[in-house]
Design an enzyme around this catalytic site. Structure first.
Site, PDB file in Angstrom:
ATOM      1  N   LYS A 173     -20.421 -46.106 -36.809  1.00  0.00           N
ATOM      2  CA  LYS A 173     -21.177 -47.431 -36.369  1.00  0.00           C
ATOM      3  C   LYS A 173     -22.695 -46.988 -37.502  1.00  0.00           C
ATOM      4  CE  LYS A 173     -24.078 -48.061 -32.814  1.00  0.00           C
ATOM      5  NZ  LYS A 173     -24.765 -48.197 -30.554  1.00  0.00           N
TER       6      LYS A 173
ATOM      7  N   LYS B 100     -35.311 -53.131 -25.555  1.00  0.00           N
ATOM      8  CA  LYS B 100     -34.964 -51.689 -24.847  1.00  0.00           C
ATOM      9  C   LYS B 100     -36.656 -51.553 -24.630  1.00  0.00           C
ATOM     10  CE  LYS B 100     -31.798 -49.140 -27.503  1.00  0.00           C
ATOM     11  NZ  LYS B 100     -30.721 -49.522 -26.466  1.00  0.00           N
TER      12      LYS B 100
ATOM     13  N   ASP C 221     -29.166 -44.142 -34.271  1.00  0.00           N
ATOM     14  CA  ASP C 221     -27.750 -44.933 -33.749  1.00  0.00           C
ATOM     15  C   ASP C 221     -27.242 -45.330 -34.970  1.00  0.00           C
ATOM     16  OD1 ASP C 221     -27.248 -46.244 -31.348  1.00  0.00           O
ATOM     17  OD2 ASP C 221     -27.527 -48.127 -31.796  1.00  0.00           O
TER      18      ASP C 221
ATOM     19  N   ASP D 157     -28.110 -55.605 -26.395  1.00  0.00           N
ATOM     20  CA  ASP D 157     -28.126 -54.047 -27.934  1.00  0.00           C
ATOM     21  C   ASP D 157     -26.644 -53.285 -26.797  1.00  0.00           C
ATOM     22  OD1 ASP D 157     -29.234 -51.887 -27.871  1.00  0.00           O
ATOM     23  OD2 ASP D 157     -30.586 -51.375 -24.861  1.00  0.00           O
TER      24      ASP D 157
ATOM     25  N   GLU E  60     -24.616 -53.609 -29.150  1.00  0.00           N
ATOM     26  CA  GLU E  60     -24.757 -54.365 -30.753  1.00  0.00           C
ATOM     27  C   GLU E  60     -23.322 -53.379 -31.507  1.00  0.00           C
ATOM     28  OE1 GLU E  60     -27.118 -51.935 -29.996  1.00  0.00           O
ATOM     29  OE2 GLU E  60     -26.720 -50.866 -31.228  1.00  0.00           O
TER      30      GLU E  60
ATOM     31  N   ARG F  66     -20.276 -52.133 -30.892  1.00  0.00           N
ATOM     32  CA  ARG F  66     -18.877 -52.256 -30.711  1.00  0.00           C
ATOM     33  C   ARG F  66     -19.021 -53.948 -31.096  1.00  0.00           C
ATOM     34  NH1 ARG F  66     -19.723 -52.624 -24.208  1.00  0.00           N
ATOM     35  NH2 ARG F  66     -21.558 -51.252 -24.509  1.00  0.00           N
TER      36      ARG F  66
END
Ligand code: BES
Ligand code: MN
Ligand code: ZN
Length: 486
Positions: A251, A263, A274, A333, A335, A337
């Site tokens: 990811k 968020k 992330d 959020d 996202e 996946r």
């Protein structure tokens, strides 16, 4: 601190100045050092040693104004990981002392360990010395020269192997440490193209191509960003006579604002890491290429930025993924996946790998469950799961298996599409995310998912890490490859 190592032939310690390190047994006994020291120095050291009450780990003595003796104790045949940690301890100690030069009398390591353990020790020293100072006007200037004084010749093969791992780990840490304004998807894709230089085959699919291919789940996440969205594949063929391929998928959300499901401000800045899952995949591939690993492996990363805006994805949007399955995006959020869904199906279809391991900072729920001790491990295959668990124990990048079950899977069914991207009932947020991913394995390929949200970054230093990006996953997967597929 920057560690620079050199190897030299050991002659006599009277010629060495600065810090001089010897290895001892657990009790810090020094009888075996008699031959290295003058009889008066040996006597002095014995006296100094008697006056020390702690005899564990690391002891230091000023023998005279020019020579500081450091004794490093080890247990009989201690595990690789213990030796690495002991090296890391020495880095910490020397950095506290502001030392510039250390001689390690490496023959003495054989008091309790095999002589090649010196490379493990050095590996620990160097891993621990990492720092990220790219945006500091005052650069890290403390250079520590490490002179390995030995009667043996350098074992280049082992030395190079550890160097490759370090370069992989440090590259991962660099990528994770970069802020969102610098390492956005456009820049990230450009940097990955550079990896062609080390023998990786790099292919970049840009947003236009991804749309055409039908990767709408991935593209949907990035549509609110002024940056592009990408899928990048990195191939390493180290075993041309073998058709087996290992696939690693990551990811790469360069910044996760949450999108329209925005968020809260507090700690949103953390979402610059992330993209850690992708960075681990990249660091691992770099390591495999540098050490010319005898496996065929492919790394696949989905690079996007999750932003709100006039063109951003809305909660309730329905997208058709690369697999053909439709997804109702109830929360923008969730996202990661969506990015992985397309990346996983693409990987399975294009490379027909023997296994797929994906890594992602996927859920806050995994941090609640496991903190920063273990990554969450989910798998459709007991053997693969066991291999990952065991590799993790060995290098102390630990992973704990959590369940998958069709009853969790059901929670992801949607009224309006084939599935939805969050579950409103039933809790188990990390498992339902994993169940979502599993729906994109179409051909029963052995698959494991590592949720590294709690592992990728740490405000505190660890045994082998300074604070900040941890590089968690590179050494784990390197071990996994080495132990099972090389
Ligand atoms: N990137 C986050 C997960 C995360 C949280 C990583 C904390 C690192 C530290 C992920 O994209 C996310 O926002 N997940 C949501 C999912 C929820 C909307 C179902 C979460 O965990 O809150
Ligand atoms: Mn998110
Ligand atoms: Zn995210």
């Amino acid at each position: 601190m920057i560690v620079k190592d050199t190897f030299s032939k050991f002659t006599n310690i009277s010629k060495l100045y600065g810090c001089i390190a010897f290895f001892t047994n657990e009790k810090s006994e020094i009888a075996h050092l008699k031959k290295y020291l003058s009889s008066s120095d040996y006597k002095n050291l014995n006296v100094l040693l008697k006056n020390k009450n702690t005899k564990k780990g690391l002891l230091s003595f000023d023998l005279n104004p020019n020579q500081k003796i450091i004794l490093i104790s080890s247990k009989k045949n201690q595990k690789t990981n213990e030796t690495e940690k002991s090296g890391a301890k020495l880095t910490d100690f020397l950095s506290g002392e502001g030392a510039k030069l250390i001689h390690i009398v490496s023959d003495t390591i054989s008091v309790n360990l095999k002589s090649d353990a010196i490379y493990e020790f050095l590996h620990g020293m160097r891993l621990k010395s990492y720092s990220f100072d790219r945006y500091k006007s005052k650069k890290e200037s403390n250079i520590l020269k490490v002179n390995i004084a030995s009667s043996k010749k350098l074992n280049k093969k082992i030395y190079d192997k550890y160097k490759a791992i370090e370069l992989g780990v440090n590259y991962t840490k660099d990528l994770v440490s970069e802020p969102g304004n610098i390492l956005h998807p456009d820049e990230y894709a450009k940097r990955l193209i550079q990896l062609k230089k080390i023998g990786l085959r790099v292919s970049v699919y840009n947003e236009k191509q991804l749309k055409k291919m039908g990767c709408n789940a991935l593209v949907g996440v990035g549509q609110g960003s002024i940056r592009g969205s990408y899928l990048v594949t990195l191939e390493w063929r180290g075993n041309k006579s073998n058709s087996k391929t290992l696939a690693f998928v990551g990811k790469g959300v360069c910044f996760d604002t949450g999108g329209i499901s925005l968020k809260p401000a507090r700690f949103m800045e953390d979402m610059t890491y992330d993209m850690a899952g992708s960075a681990v995949v990249v660091g691992l591939m770099k390591n495999l290429a540098l050490r010319k690993s005898k496996v065929n492996a492919v790394g696949v990363v989905g690079l996007v930025e999750n932003m709100p805006g006039g063109n951003a994805q809305r909660p309730g949007d329905i997208v058709k993924s690369y697999s053909g399955k439709t997804i109702e995006v109830l929360n923008t959020d969730a996202e990661g996946r969506l990015v992985l869904a397309d990346a996983i199906t693409f990987t399975e279809k294009k490379f027909k790998p023997n296994l797929i391991v994906d890594l992602a900072t996927l859920t806050g729920a995994i941090v609640v469950a496991l903190g920063s001790e273990y990554a969450g491990l989910f798998s459709n295959n007991d053997n693969l799961s066991k291999q990952i668990h065991e590799a993790g124990e060995k290098v102390e990048e630990k992973a704990w298996r959590l369940p998958l079950h069709s009853n969790y899977d059901k929670l992801m069914n949607s009224k309006n599409a084939d599935m939805q991207n969050i579950n409103y009932v039933g809790g188990a947020g990390s498992t339902t995310a994993a169940q979502f991913l599993q729906r994109f394995i179409l051909n029963k390929t052995p698959w494991a998912h590592l949720d590294i949200a709690g592992m990728a970054f740490s405000k505190y230093a660890g045994a082998l890490n300074s604070s900040g990006a941890t590089g968690y996953g590179v050494r784990l997967l390197n071990k996994f490859v080495e132990d099972n597929y090389e």
